[in-house]
Design an enzyme around this catalytic site. Structure first.
Site, PDB file in Angstrom:
ATOM      1  N   ARG A  36       2.118   8.964  -1.543  1.00  0.00           N
ATOM      2  CA  ARG A  36       2.174   9.639  -0.248  1.00  0.00           C
ATOM      3  C   ARG A  36       1.221  10.829  -0.269  1.00  0.00           C
ATOM      4  NH1 ARG A  36       7.508  10.323   3.414  1.00  0.00           N
ATOM      5  NH2 ARG A  36       7.294   8.072   3.195  1.00  0.00           N
ATOM      6  N   LYS A  60      15.794   0.072  -3.580  1.00  0.00           N
ATOM      7  CA  LYS A  60      15.064  -0.953  -2.827  1.00  0.00           C
ATOM      8  C   LYS A  60      14.853  -2.196  -3.697  1.00  0.00           C
ATOM      9  CE  LYS A  60      11.815   0.687  -0.015  1.00  0.00           C
ATOM     10  NZ  LYS A  60      10.584   1.016   0.746  1.00  0.00           N
ATOM     11  N   LYS A  72       7.610   7.140  -7.248  1.00  0.00           N
ATOM     12  CA  LYS A  72       6.820   7.543  -6.078  1.00  0.00           C
ATOM     13  C   LYS A  72       5.869   8.642  -6.508  1.00  0.00           C
ATOM     14  CE  LYS A  72       7.186   6.314  -1.602  1.00  0.00           C
ATOM     15  NZ  LYS A  72       7.665   5.026  -1.097  1.00  0.00           N
ATOM     16  N   SER A 142      -0.144  -3.825   2.610  1.00  0.00           N
ATOM     17  CA  SER A 142       1.261  -4.253   2.538  1.00  0.00           C
ATOM     18  C   SER A 142       1.970  -4.105   3.887  1.00  0.00           C
ATOM     19  CB  SER A 142       2.010  -3.444   1.476  1.00  0.00           C
ATOM     20  OG  SER A 142       1.994  -2.067   1.819  1.00  0.00           O
ATOM     21  N   THR A 146       5.678  -5.416   5.390  1.00  0.00           N
ATOM     22  CA  THR A 146       6.796  -4.502   5.678  1.00  0.00           C
ATOM     23  C   THR A 146       7.301  -4.763   7.099  1.00  0.00           C
ATOM     24  OG1 THR A 146       5.757  -2.859   4.243  1.00  0.00           O
ATOM     25  CG2 THR A 146       7.533  -2.088   5.669  1.00  0.00           C
ATOM     26  N   ALA A 233       8.706   5.979  11.595  1.00  0.00           N
ATOM     27  CA  ALA A 233       7.806   7.101  11.311  1.00  0.00           C
ATOM     28  C   ALA A 233       8.315   7.845  10.085  1.00  0.00           C
ATOM     29  CB  ALA A 233       7.716   8.011  12.526  1.00  0.00           C
ATOM     30  N   ALA A 255      11.110   2.927   8.371  1.00  0.00           N
ATOM     31  CA  ALA A 255      10.853   4.274   7.838  1.00  0.00           C
ATOM     32  C   ALA A 255      11.704   4.508   6.600  1.00  0.00           C
ATOM     33  CB  ALA A 255      11.167   5.327   8.893  1.00  0.00           C
TER      34      ALA A 255
HETATM   35  C1  PPY Z   1       7.585   1.522  -0.237  1.00  0.00           C
HETATM   36  O1  PPY Z   1       8.048   0.391  -0.108  1.00  0.00           O
HETATM   37  O2  PPY Z   1       8.185   2.494   0.200  1.00  0.00           O
HETATM   38  C2  PPY Z   1       6.348   1.745  -0.975  1.00  0.00           C
HETATM   39  O3  PPY Z   1       6.330   2.575  -1.790  1.00  0.00           O
HETATM   40  C3  PPY Z   1       5.145   0.951  -0.620  1.00  0.00           C
HETATM   41  C4  PPY Z   1       4.600   0.088  -1.699  1.00  0.00           C
HETATM   42  C5  PPY Z   1       4.070  -1.102  -1.328  1.00  0.00           C
HETATM   43  C6  PPY Z   1       3.568  -1.944  -2.276  1.00  0.00           C
HETATM   44  C7  PPY Z   1       3.577  -1.601  -3.601  1.00  0.00           C
HETATM   45  C8  PPY Z   1       4.095  -0.396  -3.990  1.00  0.00           C
HETATM   46  C9  PPY Z   1       4.595   0.449  -3.020  1.00  0.00           C
END
Ligand code: PPY
Length: 351
Positions: A36, A60, A72, A142, A146, A233, A255
């Site tokens: 980020r 996740k 992250k 990506s 998503t 967002a 988000a």
């Molecule tokens: C997320 O999903 O929040 C991410 O960090 C995005 C992502 C997308 C693909 C590989 C690593 C992170």
């Protein structure tokens, strides 16, 4: 207590900016999570963001059933700072050095403020990077995945509330028209949903017009008279006061960190509003990247994994209802079970 395995904070050698990498957990596998590049009043706010976002990445992956851990990276830009290309390159090289120094414990990817071209720059220094452009061997942007994964989550909620996963004729409010939000709005419009949209950038109004959508003010869209509100967002979209103003039956969006405070999930539940945890609805991007780049799945199989978010959400909603839990609790418990099973010395069982 610090519940992260490792947090690195460095002043970038070239950029002199704070580079933060938070590795929350590698219990399920090497950590992954995006970079980020964003503005914060103070770099410590960037650290707080990295800590929360990396923990969400652990959950996740656990709920998605993938053997990856949560991490992250954040580069905290001062408010109002604009990065010209040269400085941006310096920032990315600083991040790449930090990632390389972690030796594969953490692999980065795109997040708010970064995309495949940035991943290409990072990839010149370290192999630990997802989503480089396809011409360089990566899985590319990506965000369409998503968006697709969020659509799958929306179908599950639609089925639950209205008995059908089809979204034509449903009214949805999409808050945020960045890469993911705009992509999702396009998918929804193509399916015949009636849209209300917004973005903090008034120039995005053009996208709304193109899709025949109504435009709402960014600070009012949560209260739109729609079936489902879609936060797409930056974080903290749902506050205690904001929940009281909702008129929708569900909140489901891509988000990250949607809740200003964790108790907001209970408030939503008490109001009878279905909330799908952000880390479940937003998993399509990482699911696709990891499936293609680590597990070497063909595009079609990777897409099927993204679409399976619909089943994951259906099961969570079912479990939540049958056990008298909120979907947030059901998802947290599932993540916890999978993480505990992985750290169990007796070896992982089918949690
Ligand atoms: C997320 O999903 O929040 C991410 O960090 C995005 C992502 C997308 C693909 C590989 C690593 C992170």
């Amino acid at each position: 207590m610090l519940d992260h395995e490792q947090v690195v904070v460095r002043t970038g050698r070239r950029s002199r900016l704070p580079v933060i990498v938070a590795v929350h957990s590698t219990a399920l596998g090497p950590a992954a999570g995006g970079l980020r590049l964003w503005h914060y009043p103070d770099w410590r706010d960037g650290l707080t963001d990295a800590l929360r976002l990396s923990a969400a990445m652990t959950a996740k992956f656990a709920v998605a059933g993938l053997p990856s851990g949560g991490g992250k990276a954040v580069v905290a830009l001062p408010e109002g700072a604009v990065l010209e290309p040269e400085r941006r390159g310096a920032v990315l090289e600083d991040v790449a050095d930090t990632i390389e120094s972690l030796g594969g414990t953490y692999t980065t990817g795109p997040d708010v403020g970064t995309g495949p071209d940035d991943m290409a720059v990072i990839g010149r220094t370290t192999p630990h990077v997802f989503c480089r452009p396809a011409r360089l061997g990566g899985s590319g942007d990506s965000s369409p995945h998503t968006a697709r994964g969020t659509l799958a989550a929306l179908r599950a909620v639609g089925r639950r509330l209205y008995g059908t996963g089809r979204l034509d004729g449903r009214r949805l409010a999409v808050a945020g028209l960045g890469r993911v939000g705009a992509g999702l709005a396009r998918l929804l419009a193509a399916e015949g949903a009636a849209l209300t949209v917004t973005d903090v950038d008034p120039a995005k109004r053009r996208i709304g017009d193109e899709l025949g959508a109504d435009w709402a003010a960014p600070d009012e869209i949560h209260a739109a008279d729609v079936d489902i509100v879609v936060p797409a967002a930056l974080g903290s979209f749902l506050t205690r006061n904001g929940v009281a103003e909702l008129r929708c039956r569900a909140v489901v969006g891509p988000a990250n960190n949607q809740l200003a405070t964790p108790d907001v999930a209970d408030l939503l539940h008490r109001r009878g509003i279905v909330w799908v945890p952000d880390y479940v609805a937003s998993a399509g991007g990482v699911i696709h990247a990891v499936s293609v780049e680590v597990h070497r799945l063909a595009a079609e199989e990777a897409r099927a994994r993204v679409d399976a978010i619909e089943d994951t959400v259906s099961e969570l909603l079912h479990t939540a209802e049958s056990r008298g839990r909120t979907p947030a609790q059901a998802a947290d418990e599932l993540a916890r079970r999978r993480l505990d099973a992985a750290s169990d010395p007796a070896g992982p069982s089918a949690a």
